[in-house]
Motif scaffolding. Structure first.
Motif, mmCIF file in Angstrom:
data_model
loop_
_atom_site.group_PDB
_atom_site.id
_atom_site.type_symbol
_atom_site.label_atom_id
_atom_site.label_comp_id
_atom_site.label_asym_id
_atom_site.label_seq_id
_atom_site.Cartn_x
_atom_site.Cartn_y
_atom_site.Cartn_z
ATOM 1 N N HIS A 73 -7.821 -2.729 2.480
ATOM 2 C CA HIS A 73 -6.525 -2.712 1.803
ATOM 3 C C HIS A 73 -6.157 -4.106 1.319
ATOM 4 C CE1 HIS A 73 -4.456 1.070 3.733
ATOM 5 N NE2 HIS A 73 -5.494 1.385 3.002
ATOM 6 N N MET A 93 0.794 -1.621 0.282
ATOM 7 C CA MET A 93 -0.639 -1.739 0.495
ATOM 8 C C MET A 93 -1.399 -0.852 -0.482
ATOM 9 S SD MET A 93 -1.096 -1.801 4.583
ATOM 10 C CE MET A 93 -0.824 -0.052 4.802
ATOM 11 N N HIS A 148 -6.820 -6.848 4.186
ATOM 12 C CA HIS A 148 -7.035 -6.481 5.584
ATOM 13 C C HIS A 148 -7.793 -5.170 5.637
ATOM 14 C CE1 HIS A 148 -3.248 -4.628 4.296
ATOM 15 N NE2 HIS A 148 -3.594 -3.616 5.080
ATOM 16 N N MET A 180 -7.797 -1.508 7.559
ATOM 17 C CA MET A 180 -7.132 -0.597 8.481
ATOM 18 C C MET A 180 -8.197 0.079 9.327
ATOM 19 S SD MET A 180 -4.066 -1.021 7.207
ATOM 20 C CE MET A 180 -3.038 0.291 7.847
HETATM 21 CU CU LIG Z 1 -3.277 -1.510 5.110
#
Ligand SMILES: [Cu+2]
Length: 150
Positions: free
Chosen positions: A72, A83, A105, A107
């Motif tokens: 993301h 996001m 990042h 998830m």
């Molecule tokens: Cu995310």
């Protein structure tokens, strides 16, 4: 005489400086997972990629200890932070790409119990140049009380 010694010393110093240049090698460092204190909520994987001698692209991340992973990026849109899923991330040669809070990042859903007990999980990063890099990420438990600072 003094002058030539000085020149030799300078030459050695320059050679040492050149030798200290880190070789450009594609690598993944500082991988760590912030475990969600709530079982069904996603955790987050952060890391830093160091670019190698050529441009490449991060294509995918997998882990035998994780049910589902999704890359993301947090972006600002109309003044709102949201996001968006991303599927590929360019890694410039000798560059640095950071997956960090507030930006890119990963998830993480479904961390298996064995990995949680071990406090680490292995992730494999696949790049467009064919490189596959396996790294152990530390699993950091976030205590519920850390999220409720009062
Ligand atoms: Cu995310």
């Amino acid at each position: 005489m003094v002058r030539s010694v000085y020149l030799v010393v300078m030459g050695v110093a320059l050679a040492l400086l050149a030798a200290c240049q880190p070789p450009a090698q594609l690598l993944v460092e500082k991988a760590n997972v912030q475990l969600s204190p709530v079982t069904d909520n996603p955790s987050v994987l952060y890391f830093t990629i160091r670019g190698g001698p050529e441009d490449t692209v991060l294509r995918s991340i997998t882990s035998p200890s994780i049910l589902r992973l999704e890359m993301h990026e947090t972006v600002e849109e109309n003044g709102m932070s949201m996001m968006k899923p991303i599927t590929a991330v360019a890694v410039p040669k000798r560059g640095k790409v950071e997956f960090a809070p507030g930006g890119k990042h990963v998830m993480v859903w479904g961390v298996d119990e064995g990995a949680k007990k071990a406090g680490k999980a292995q992730f494999v990063f696949s790049f467009s140049n064919g490189d596959k890099i396996a790294v152990d990420a530390k699993l950091n438990a976030i205590k519920p009380e850390d999220g409720m600072a009062h």
